[in-house]
Design a protein around this motif. Sequence first.
Motif, PDB file in Angstrom:
ATOM      1  N   LYS A  33       0.830  -1.211   0.000  1.00  0.00           N
ATOM      2  CA  LYS A  33       0.000   0.000   0.000  1.00  0.00           C
ATOM      3  C   LYS A  33       0.858   1.253   0.000  1.00  0.00           C
ATOM      4  CE  LYS A  33      -3.963  -2.067   2.280  1.00  0.00           C
ATOM      5  NZ  LYS A  33      -4.796  -2.132   3.459  1.00  0.00           N
ATOM      6  N   GLU A  34       1.991   1.166   0.636  1.00  0.00           N
ATOM      7  CA  GLU A  34       2.870   2.328   0.752  1.00  0.00           C
ATOM      8  C   GLU A  34       3.696   2.568  -0.510  1.00  0.00           C
ATOM      9  OE1 GLU A  34       2.871  -0.267   3.078  1.00  0.00           O
ATOM     10  OE2 GLU A  34       1.427   0.822   4.335  1.00  0.00           O
ATOM     11  N   ASP A  35       3.988   1.515  -1.272  1.00  0.00           N
ATOM     12  CA  ASP A  35       4.881   1.647  -2.416  1.00  0.00           C
ATOM     13  C   ASP A  35       4.676   0.466  -3.362  1.00  0.00           C
ATOM     14  OD1 ASP A  35       6.937   2.708  -4.003  1.00  0.00           O
ATOM     15  OD2 ASP A  35       8.489   1.635  -2.885  1.00  0.00           O
ATOM     16  N   PHE A  36       4.151   0.741  -4.535  1.00  0.00           N
ATOM     17  CA  PHE A  36       3.902  -0.312  -5.518  1.00  0.00           C
ATOM     18  C   PHE A  36       4.141   0.253  -6.911  1.00  0.00           C
ATOM     19  CE2 PHE A  36      -0.068   1.945  -5.095  1.00  0.00           C
ATOM     20  CZ  PHE A  36      -0.525   2.045  -6.394  1.00  0.00           C
ATOM     21  N   ASN A  37       4.160  -0.653  -7.879  1.00  0.00           N
ATOM     22  CA  ASN A  37       4.249  -0.235  -9.274  1.00  0.00           C
ATOM     23  C   ASN A  37       3.623  -1.313 -10.143  1.00  0.00           C
ATOM     24  OD1 ASN A  37       5.227   2.051 -10.898  1.00  0.00           O
ATOM     25  ND2 ASN A  37       6.383   0.465 -11.968  1.00  0.00           N
ATOM     26  N   GLU A  38       3.375  -0.951 -11.386  1.00  0.00           N
ATOM     27  CA  GLU A  38       2.705  -1.837 -12.325  1.00  0.00           C
ATOM     28  C   GLU A  38       3.328  -1.676 -13.700  1.00  0.00           C
ATOM     29  OE1 GLU A  38       1.343   2.106 -12.387  1.00  0.00           O
ATOM     30  OE2 GLU A  38       1.086   0.780 -10.688  1.00  0.00           O
ATOM     31  N   LEU A  39       3.204  -2.718 -14.514  1.00  0.00           N
ATOM     32  CA  LEU A  39       3.662  -2.667 -15.890  1.00  0.00           C
ATOM     33  C   LEU A  39       2.772  -3.530 -16.745  1.00  0.00           C
ATOM     34  CD1 LEU A  39       6.714  -4.868 -16.770  1.00  0.00           C
ATOM     35  CD2 LEU A  39       5.486  -5.163 -14.639  1.00  0.00           C
ATOM     36  N   THR A  40       2.727  -3.220 -18.016  1.00  0.00           N
ATOM     37  CA  THR A  40       1.982  -4.015 -18.978  1.00  0.00           C
ATOM     38  C   THR A  40       2.912  -5.093 -19.516  1.00  0.00           C
ATOM     39  OG1 THR A  40       0.672  -2.087 -19.567  1.00  0.00           O
ATOM     40  CG2 THR A  40       0.652  -3.911 -21.115  1.00  0.00           C
ATOM     41  N   ALA A  63      14.768  -6.687 -17.055  1.00  0.00           N
ATOM     42  CA  ALA A  63      15.504  -6.106 -15.926  1.00  0.00           C
ATOM     43  C   ALA A  63      15.506  -4.587 -15.968  1.00  0.00           C
ATOM     44  CB  ALA A  63      16.939  -6.628 -15.914  1.00  0.00           C
ATOM     45  N   THR A  64      15.199  -4.013 -17.112  1.00  0.00           N
ATOM     46  CA  THR A  64      15.172  -2.556 -17.235  1.00  0.00           C
ATOM     47  C   THR A  64      13.888  -1.951 -16.670  1.00  0.00           C
ATOM     48  OG1 THR A  64      14.163  -2.614 -19.437  1.00  0.00           O
ATOM     49  CG2 THR A  64      16.584  -2.623 -19.319  1.00  0.00           C
ATOM     50  N   ARG A  65      12.893  -2.783 -16.415  1.00  0.00           N
ATOM     51  CA  ARG A  65      11.600  -2.267 -15.970  1.00  0.00           C
ATOM     52  C   ARG A  65      11.616  -1.983 -14.470  1.00  0.00           C
ATOM     53  NH1 ARG A  65       7.515  -2.430 -19.916  1.00  0.00           N
ATOM     54  NH2 ARG A  65       6.563  -1.041 -18.402  1.00  0.00           N
ATOM     55  N   TYR A  66      11.091  -0.837 -14.110  1.00  0.00           N
ATOM     56  CA  TYR A  66      11.048  -0.381 -12.720  1.00  0.00           C
ATOM     57  C   TYR A  66      10.279  -1.355 -11.836  1.00  0.00           C
ATOM     58  CZ  TYR A  66      10.312   2.938  -8.858  1.00  0.00           C
ATOM     59  OH  TYR A  66      10.275   3.559  -7.635  1.00  0.00           O
TER      60      TYR A  66
END
Length: 176
Positions: A33-40, A63-66
């Motif tokens: 909840k405090e820190d997340f990320n998403e990618l397609t 590996a380049t994806r955050y």
Amino acid sequence: MDNTFVSISPKDIKENPIKLFGDDWAVVAAGTKEDFNELTVSWGALGDAWWDNMPIAIVFVSATRYTQKYLEANDTFSINVFPPEYRKATAYIGSHSGRNEDKVAATGLKVDFTESNTPVFPESRLIIECRKVYAHDLDRSKFSESLIGNYAQKKFQGVIPHTVYFGEIINCWLKK
């Protein structure tokens, strides 16, 4: 999950996994909840593996994806499949970095969290929650000669290898 979703068994997923990943562009999310990320992602699979036919989902992340740092640091991740009207949002998520901006705010999407603290998107039509059970960096030297000759030389030149993540499917929700 809110009451617009029904819990289903992984065996009741009716999606074609080739279409789900290759055409529908699933969004993978990890973090807290405090820190997340998403990618397609457009590379993935559904199936079963190991003992007791463990239901699994497999995703490939560069590996380049955050988002990879969130997949590495957390035990769970979600795979979110959106209806077609969210194509612009999934394209945006896939072409912008969470290093530089809040992609959820930029797309107008909402984020919820499961009991396991996994980020999920309530706009999705299908949500698959996974517990990470295996990760491995792909090794270019292990690709078949036909793949290297016909595809990899053209497409993989200069591309940093991906990490493959296997997740035991622990929850599935389908929008009613």
